[in-house]
Enzyme design. Structure first.
Site, PDB file in Angstrom:
ATOM      1  N   PRO A  21       0.782  -1.244   0.000  1.00 17.83           N
ATOM      2  CA  PRO A  21       0.000   0.000   0.000  1.00 17.83           C
ATOM      3  C   PRO A  21       0.813   1.294   0.000  1.00 17.83           C
ATOM      4  CG  PRO A  21       0.047  -0.957   2.179  1.00 17.83           C
ATOM      5  CD  PRO A  21       0.732  -1.940   1.281  1.00 17.83           C
ATOM      6  N   ASP A  44       3.578   1.946 -11.573  1.00 21.83           N
ATOM      7  CA  ASP A  44       2.343   2.732 -11.651  1.00 21.83           C
ATOM      8  C   ASP A  44       2.463   3.978 -10.786  1.00 21.83           C
ATOM      9  OD1 ASP A  44       1.212   0.931 -13.369  1.00 21.83           O
ATOM     10  OD2 ASP A  44       0.249  -0.231 -11.786  1.00 21.83           O
ATOM     11  N   LYS A  66      -1.194   5.734 -15.267  1.00 23.82           N
ATOM     12  CA  LYS A  66      -2.244   6.431 -16.009  1.00 23.82           C
ATOM     13  C   LYS A  66      -2.093   7.942 -15.959  1.00 23.82           C
ATOM     14  CE  LYS A  66      -5.118   3.366 -14.362  1.00 23.82           C
ATOM     15  NZ  LYS A  66      -6.134   3.014 -13.426  1.00 23.82           N
ATOM     16  N   GLY A  98      -0.155  -2.353  -4.119  1.00 27.57           N
ATOM     17  CA  GLY A  98      -0.931  -3.401  -3.455  1.00 27.57           C
ATOM     18  C   GLY A  98      -0.536  -4.772  -3.941  1.00 27.57           C
ATOM     19  N   THR A 127      -2.610  -6.014  -0.344  1.00 23.12           N
ATOM     20  CA  THR A 127      -3.594  -5.211  -1.066  1.00 23.12           C
ATOM     21  C   THR A 127      -4.180  -4.117  -0.168  1.00 23.12           C
ATOM     22  OG1 THR A 127      -5.499  -5.363  -2.543  1.00 23.12           O
ATOM     23  CG2 THR A 127      -5.562  -6.743  -0.574  1.00 23.12           C
ATOM     24  N   ALA A 128      -4.648  -3.038  -0.799  1.00 25.88           N
ATOM     25  CA  ALA A 128      -5.114  -1.861  -0.065  1.00 25.88           C
ATOM     26  C   ALA A 128      -6.186  -2.190   0.975  1.00 25.88           C
ATOM     27  CB  ALA A 128      -5.643  -0.814  -1.042  1.00 25.88           C
ATOM     28  N   MET A 182     -11.624   1.932  -5.481  1.00 24.37           N
ATOM     29  CA  MET A 182     -12.068   2.998  -6.384  1.00 24.37           C
ATOM     30  C   MET A 182     -13.516   3.403  -6.084  1.00 24.37           C
ATOM     31  SD  MET A 182     -10.297   1.360  -9.752  1.00 24.37           S
ATOM     32  CE  MET A 182     -10.352  -0.320  -9.135  1.00 24.37           C
TER      33      MET A 182
HETATM   34  N1  SAH Z   1      -3.638  -3.451  -6.896  1.00 24.18           N
HETATM   35  C1  SAH Z   1      -4.058  -2.464  -5.908  1.00 24.18           C
HETATM   36  C2  SAH Z   1      -5.359  -1.799  -6.287  1.00 24.18           C
HETATM   37  C3  SAH Z   1      -5.269  -0.959  -7.536  1.00 24.18           C
HETATM   38  S1  SAH Z   1      -6.786  -0.145  -7.899  1.00 24.18           S
HETATM   39  C4  SAH Z   1      -4.158  -3.140  -4.546  1.00 24.18           C
HETATM   40  O1  SAH Z   1      -4.123  -4.362  -4.461  1.00 24.18           O
HETATM   41  O2  SAH Z   1      -4.262  -2.417  -3.544  1.00 24.18           O
HETATM   42  C5  SAH Z   1      -6.526   1.424  -7.115  1.00 24.18           C
HETATM   43  C6  SAH Z   1      -7.417   1.565  -5.900  1.00 24.18           C
HETATM   44  O3  SAH Z   1      -6.849   0.876  -4.804  1.00 24.18           O
HETATM   45  C7  SAH Z   1      -7.584   2.978  -5.419  1.00 24.18           C
HETATM   46  O4  SAH Z   1      -8.609   3.642  -6.121  1.00 24.18           O
HETATM   47  C8  SAH Z   1      -7.974   2.771  -3.975  1.00 24.18           C
HETATM   48  O5  SAH Z   1      -9.325   2.406  -3.843  1.00 24.18           O
HETATM   49  C9  SAH Z   1      -7.135   1.562  -3.608  1.00 24.18           C
HETATM   50  N2  SAH Z   1      -5.861   1.914  -2.954  1.00 24.18           N
HETATM   51  C10 SAH Z   1      -4.621   1.686  -3.422  1.00 24.18           C
HETATM   52  N3  SAH Z   1      -3.699   2.096  -2.530  1.00 24.18           N
HETATM   53  C11 SAH Z   1      -4.377   2.578  -1.465  1.00 24.18           C
HETATM   54  C12 SAH Z   1      -3.989   3.116  -0.203  1.00 24.18           C
HETATM   55  N4  SAH Z   1      -2.707   3.250   0.155  1.00 24.18           N
HETATM   56  N5  SAH Z   1      -4.981   3.507   0.633  1.00 24.18           N
HETATM   57  C13 SAH Z   1      -6.269   3.383   0.314  1.00 24.18           C
HETATM   58  N6  SAH Z   1      -6.692   2.871  -0.857  1.00 24.18           N
HETATM   59  C14 SAH Z   1      -5.756   2.469  -1.733  1.00 24.18           C
END
Ligand code: SAH
Length: 270
Positions: A21, A44, A66, A98, A127-128, A182
């Site tokens: 994260p 990314d 992006k 994540g 993951t987040a 998201m």
């Molecule tokens: N692969 C990533 C997700 C990518 S999609 C994972 O597994 O975490 C991107 C979304 O992930 C963001 O819109 C948000 O909802 C979430 N996200 C990613 N990093 C975050 C963080 N540090 N804190 C809160 N939400 C996060």
């Protein structure tokens, strides 16, 4: 095999790596080691400088996110870049925030690598949703209140594309914790959908912004009052479910004492 030309092909490898994260301390040791020795790092937007700084001095580090440039780099270009570098014998780290397999276009990139015959390996990351739960002291599967976790993207619902809309009716259940990636900012619309799907308006909801970074913030409410929730800085993730009851309160009294080193890395963990 007289007359045939023997060719030696040196093929590199592509590592599809989850960076977690944002806190460098939440990288896996494998992700760290791969970053140290990679020839090329394609990352990314969500990967912070403190993580990118771990790449070795030999590494070329490129943002293919992006938000990079005006239009960003198309998926086909990212695929082509990985394949071309691996064919030159390079070790490529395709760094995703994540976990690479959670809303991370992992499958598309694997398809492209397989079609090109490039060796690859997937390295999981935190993951987040899991990081956000930890940040507020919640157990997403607290067995006293819930029995499952649903990872879902809220993106389509807020875009208002009727045909691709998230089917909240099929997801909403009292014994499930919803982890909404998201989530957008149309919380009133989401509240209406989930209430219509039969969820209790008293169901706890917590929005966690920038989990596991120094800018981490969260806002807590109930499903019925979700429209009152102030949108927080991106990236943010929305957790909804009975498992979240009281979780954030356990942490709210504590002031998270954090220190930064010169590179902006977190010295004392969250
Ligand atoms: N692969 C990533 C997700 C990518 S999609 C994972 O597994 O975490 C991107 C979304 O992930 C963001 O819109 C948000 O909802 C979430 N996200 C990613 N990093 C975050 C963080 N540090 N804190 C809160 N939400 C996060």
């Amino acid at each position: 095999l007289k007359g045939e030309v023997m060719t030696m092909t040196v093929t590199g490898k592509v590592y599809l790596v989850g960076a977690g994260p944002g806190d460098p301390e939440l990288l896996t040791v494998r992700a760290y080691n791969l970053l140290r020795r990679a020839d090329l790092v394609l990352h990314d937007d969500l990967n912070p400088p403190a993580i990118l700084a771990l790449a070795g001095p030999q590494a070329v580090v490129e943002n293919v996110g992006k938000r990079c440039g005006k239009k960003g780099v198309a998926q086909e270009e990212i695929n082509a870049r990985m394949i071309e570098a691996a064919r030159r014998g390079q070790e490529v780290v395709r760094l995703k925030s994540g976990d690479p397999g959670i809303f991370g276009r992992l499958a598309e990139e694997i398809d492209a690598l397989e079609a090109a015959g490039i060796p690859y390996e997937v390295v999981p990351g935190i993951t987040a949703g899991i990081a956000a739960a930890a940040a507020i002291g919640a157990s997403l599967t607290d067995r006293r209140k819930t029995s499952r976790v649903i990872l879902v993207s809220g993106h389509r619902a807020t875009k208002g594309e009727p045909r691709e809309k998230t089917n909240w009716k099929a997801l909403a259940a009292e014994d499930a914790t919803l982890v909404i990636y998201m989530p957008g900012s149309n919380f009133a619309g989401l509240r209406d959908e989930l209430l219509a799907a039969g969820l209790d308006p008293g169901t706890p909801a917590v929005l966690v912004s920038r989990a596991a970074t120094l800018q981490q913030q969260h806002g807590s409410t109930t499903l019925g009052a979700l429209d009152q929730l102030l949108p927080l800085e991106s990236p943010a993730i929305l957790l909804i479910g009975r498992s979240l009851a009281g979780a954030h309160r356990r942490l709210s009294a504590e002031l998270l004492a954090l220190a930064l080193d010169d590179a902006g890395a977190i010295v004392s963990p969250l």
